[in-house]
Scaffold this motif. Sequence first.
Motif, short mmCIF file in Angstrom:
data_model
loop_
_atom_site.label_atom_id
_atom_site.label_comp_id
_atom_site.label_asym_id
_atom_site.label_seq_id
_atom_site.Cartn_x
_atom_site.Cartn_y
_atom_site.Cartn_z
N MET A 198 0.84 -1.20 0.00
CA MET A 198 0.00 0.00 0.00
C MET A 198 0.88 1.25 0.00
SD MET A 198 -1.72 -0.44 3.80
CE MET A 198 -2.35 -2.09 3.46
N PRO A 199 0.27 2.41 -0.15
CA PRO A 199 1.08 3.63 -0.24
C PRO A 199 2.02 3.77 0.96
CG PRO A 199 -1.17 4.10 -0.91
CD PRO A 199 -1.15 2.69 -0.39
N GLY A 200 3.23 4.19 0.66
CA GLY A 200 4.22 4.41 1.70
C GLY A 200 5.12 3.21 1.95
N LYS A 201 4.75 2.08 1.40
CA LYS A 201 5.50 0.86 1.72
C LYS A 201 6.69 0.63 0.78
CE LYS A 201 2.38 -1.51 4.60
NZ LYS A 201 1.80 -2.84 4.64
N THR A 202 7.68 -0.06 1.31
CA THR A 202 8.80 -0.54 0.51
C THR A 202 8.57 -2.01 0.21
OG1 THR A 202 10.37 1.02 1.44
CG2 THR A 202 11.28 -1.00 0.51
N VAL A 203 8.60 -2.33 -1.07
CA VAL A 203 8.25 -3.67 -1.54
C VAL A 203 9.46 -4.28 -2.24
CG1 VAL A 203 6.67 -4.98 -3.02
CG2 VAL A 203 5.90 -2.84 -1.94
N ALA A 204 9.74 -5.53 -1.94
CA ALA A 204 10.76 -6.27 -2.70
C ALA A 204 10.08 -7.40 -3.45
CB ALA A 204 11.84 -6.81 -1.77
N VAL A 205 10.52 -7.63 -4.67
CA VAL A 205 9.94 -8.70 -5.49
C VAL A 205 11.05 -9.69 -5.81
CG1 VAL A 205 8.70 -9.28 -7.60
CG2 VAL A 205 8.27 -7.08 -6.47
N VAL A 206 10.89 -10.92 -5.32
CA VAL A 206 11.87 -11.99 -5.56
C VAL A 206 11.40 -12.77 -6.78
CG1 VAL A 206 12.97 -14.05 -4.61
CG2 VAL A 206 12.40 -12.12 -3.10
N GLY A 207 12.17 -12.69 -7.85
CA GLY A 207 11.80 -13.39 -9.08
C GLY A 207 11.48 -12.39 -10.18
N ASP A 208 12.12 -12.56 -11.32
CA ASP A 208 11.91 -11.62 -12.43
C ASP A 208 11.27 -12.31 -13.63
OD1 ASP A 208 13.95 -13.15 -13.39
OD2 ASP A 208 15.33 -11.49 -13.77
N GLY A 209 10.59 -13.43 -13.36
CA GLY A 209 9.77 -14.04 -14.41
C GLY A 209 8.51 -13.20 -14.61
N ALA A 210 7.62 -13.72 -15.41
CA ALA A 210 6.42 -12.96 -15.75
C ALA A 210 5.62 -12.60 -14.50
CB ALA A 210 5.55 -13.78 -16.70
N VAL A 211 5.50 -13.56 -13.57
CA VAL A 211 4.72 -13.28 -12.35
C VAL A 211 5.40 -12.20 -11.51
CG1 VAL A 211 3.90 -14.25 -10.17
CG2 VAL A 211 3.61 -15.54 -12.29
N GLY A 212 6.72 -12.30 -11.37
CA GLY A 212 7.44 -11.28 -10.61
C GLY A 212 7.26 -9.90 -11.24
N LEU A 213 7.34 -9.84 -12.56
CA LEU A 213 7.17 -8.54 -13.24
C LEU A 213 5.75 -8.00 -13.03
CD1 LEU A 213 9.18 -9.43 -16.45
CD2 LEU A 213 9.80 -7.67 -14.77
N MET A 214 4.78 -8.90 -13.03
CA MET A 214 3.40 -8.47 -12.76
C MET A 214 3.28 -8.01 -11.30
SD MET A 214 1.56 -8.75 -15.55
CE MET A 214 3.02 -8.08 -16.33
N GLY A 215 4.07 -8.64 -10.41
CA GLY A 215 4.09 -8.19 -9.02
C GLY A 215 4.61 -6.78 -8.90
N VAL A 216 5.63 -6.48 -9.67
CA VAL A 216 6.17 -5.10 -9.70
C VAL A 216 5.07 -4.14 -10.16
CG1 VAL A 216 7.80 -3.56 -10.87
CG2 VAL A 216 8.58 -5.81 -10.04
N LEU A 217 4.42 -4.51 -11.25
CA LEU A 217 3.36 -3.67 -11.81
C LEU A 217 2.22 -3.47 -10.80
CD1 LEU A 217 2.21 -2.32 -14.40
CD2 LEU A 217 1.24 -4.54 -15.00
N ALA A 218 1.84 -4.56 -10.14
CA ALA A 218 0.75 -4.47 -9.15
C ALA A 218 1.16 -3.57 -7.99
CB ALA A 218 0.38 -5.87 -8.66
#
Lengths: 341, 341
Positions: free
Chosen positions: A162-182
């Motif tokens: 949510m706003p204000g948060k720091t997010v890390a995404v483990v994995g740069d496959g399609a799902v990970g990239l969609m996680g970044v987008l989300a």
Amino acid sequence: MRGVIMQGTGDVTVADRDEPTILEPTDAVIRVTAACVCGSDLWRYRGIVETTGAPMGHEYVGVVEDVGADVRTVAPGDFVVGSFIASDNTCEICLAGYQSRCVHAVGMASMGSQAERLRVPLADGTLVATPEHPDASLVPSLLAASDVLGTGWFGAVAAEVMPGKTVAVVGDGAVGLMGVLAAKQLGAERIIAMSRHADRQALARDYGATEIIEARGDEGVEAVKDVTGGLGAHSVIEAVGTHESMLQAVQSTRPGGHVGFLGLGHGVELSGRLLFSSLVHLHGGPAPVRRFLPDLIDRIWRREFDPGRVFDLTLPLSRAAEGYEAMHERRAIKVLLDPAA
Amino acid sequence: MRGVIMQGTGDVTVADRDEPTILEPTDAVIRVTAACVCGSDLWRYRGIVETTGAPMGHEYVGVVEDVGADVRTVAPGDFVVGSFIASDNTCEICLAGYQSRCVHAVGMASMGSQAERLRVPLADGTLVATPEHPDASLVPSLLAASDVLGTGWFGAVAAEVMPGKTVAVVGDGAVGLMGVLAAKQLGAERIIAMSRHADRQALARDYGATEIIEARGDEGVEAVKDVTGGLGAHSVIEAVGTHESMLQAVQSTRPGGHVGFLGLGHGVELSGRLLFSSLVHLHGGPAPVRRFLPDLIDRIWRREFDPGRVFDLTLPLSRAAEGYEAMHERRAIKVLLDPAA
């Protein structure tokens, strides 16, 4: 009709399959406009899950051709997007937003969406019609909503981005990239993409990543801590599904933070001591894509984002084997299959 | 002063220990009014965690005798309750409500509260003063708030217990019973206590349990499903800390439901497949008791509930060994030690 059959490990063919028909009054049959190859299909391709003579594919968009007598919300001619798990969307579990574990759930993988036509059980609870037939440029994004976007979105929601948060995404496959987008869409302040592939780093940045970390494992954990005041990220999206990636995700999360995990774990064993001492929230599993579909379709329709860019290779259905090979060899992030081409 | 020393497995003595003094300007020294034996102390008593010559105890209430120069919120003469983990209550992790993983956390077990006096580091962030000196009848409940009640409360909060929910509690030790009590206070509609001891069943019912299930393991899981329409409980509080209890807790929870786990897992290994397919939320660890202390003290002060009933054996500090033995042999649920007796 033609459809993909995995004959055995690494052996993908496009063969004649029986035409799907209405078997239950709650079924629909759709003409598949686009399908695709999922990272989870590669478990079979690589022989980690043994497969012999199985239809493949669980992601799809298409046009309704026929419906059973009890179907009310979609009709022949509608363009529809459906989840990779069919659900009634009326049971107590569905109503709580967990359609992927509907008491009547049917995995669409057993139907094989990499084909010209597809039977969709529980059509009312599974399919969502678009406002009208989409422009061709929207089809890849709508297809992404069927699984990979919906899954990445669930990861971000499960990780309480949510706003204000720091997010890390483990994995740069399609799902990970969609996680970044989300994460970007859900207002994250900082998004750390863990990636060591230049092309995926570039797409991650386009999708909203503010930082890239190439290190993995313990070094990856330390790198995340280094950029978060020693605390770890508030939210971590795990999008790989190995023991190492799960440990990395848990350990990169600050106490009280949230891990949303998406990878169907092969060989993952989490020790009670780690879970206890980490004091994180852990939530994940098969994404209840149906919960998010109306919102995701709406965002795609308004062109708020372009998840379809995750498809970096489009092939006719007849060349599906090339698509599997390209994903297996990591030459493609995700492959779209066009049954009409 | 006198204090409990565990000389080795099963060997508890009350010996002379150095008088605690103010070492840091943020310290307080309190005269211990009551301390107690924790289920986690039994790991040491039973030799599962090896211990030689260690002071024991991390739960306490008492009267402040001395404070360091920087202490502002408590003063000599105050009656105080403190968490079993000292915290500054000002760091980012504390402010998020996770004081048990404060960046300056100090486990009170290293201080040994089963003694006449106790040094409490980070007094401002750890201790909460009661409105005035309590009536003796309130002391057991206030002592419970220091760990066992605060921990059970955290379990219920972690399991997202709220009105309308069906809650199952795995474990009928003191923490499990406090979990039942917390679930009741937080408005659960149904509370299933998993217990096979008549005395604990009775207390569980007094505390709010609406159903008792004696079965364990897979049978316990099936029994919970039987009374929840096949779905499982919305919220499950795990209060044992074994591999079996953790599996039972996860499997008793419906998809999308919440597991709050409290047992410091010994030998717990959770497979990624189970976590993935169960689609539950999992959260637990060392309870951030300090988060709940003001509210819990307030509820106790207003006599809204009586968590102190969990102490079914009170002994003078000098007879601590008998207390350990009684808990080890399950003759007592939880033992209160009185240093003044």
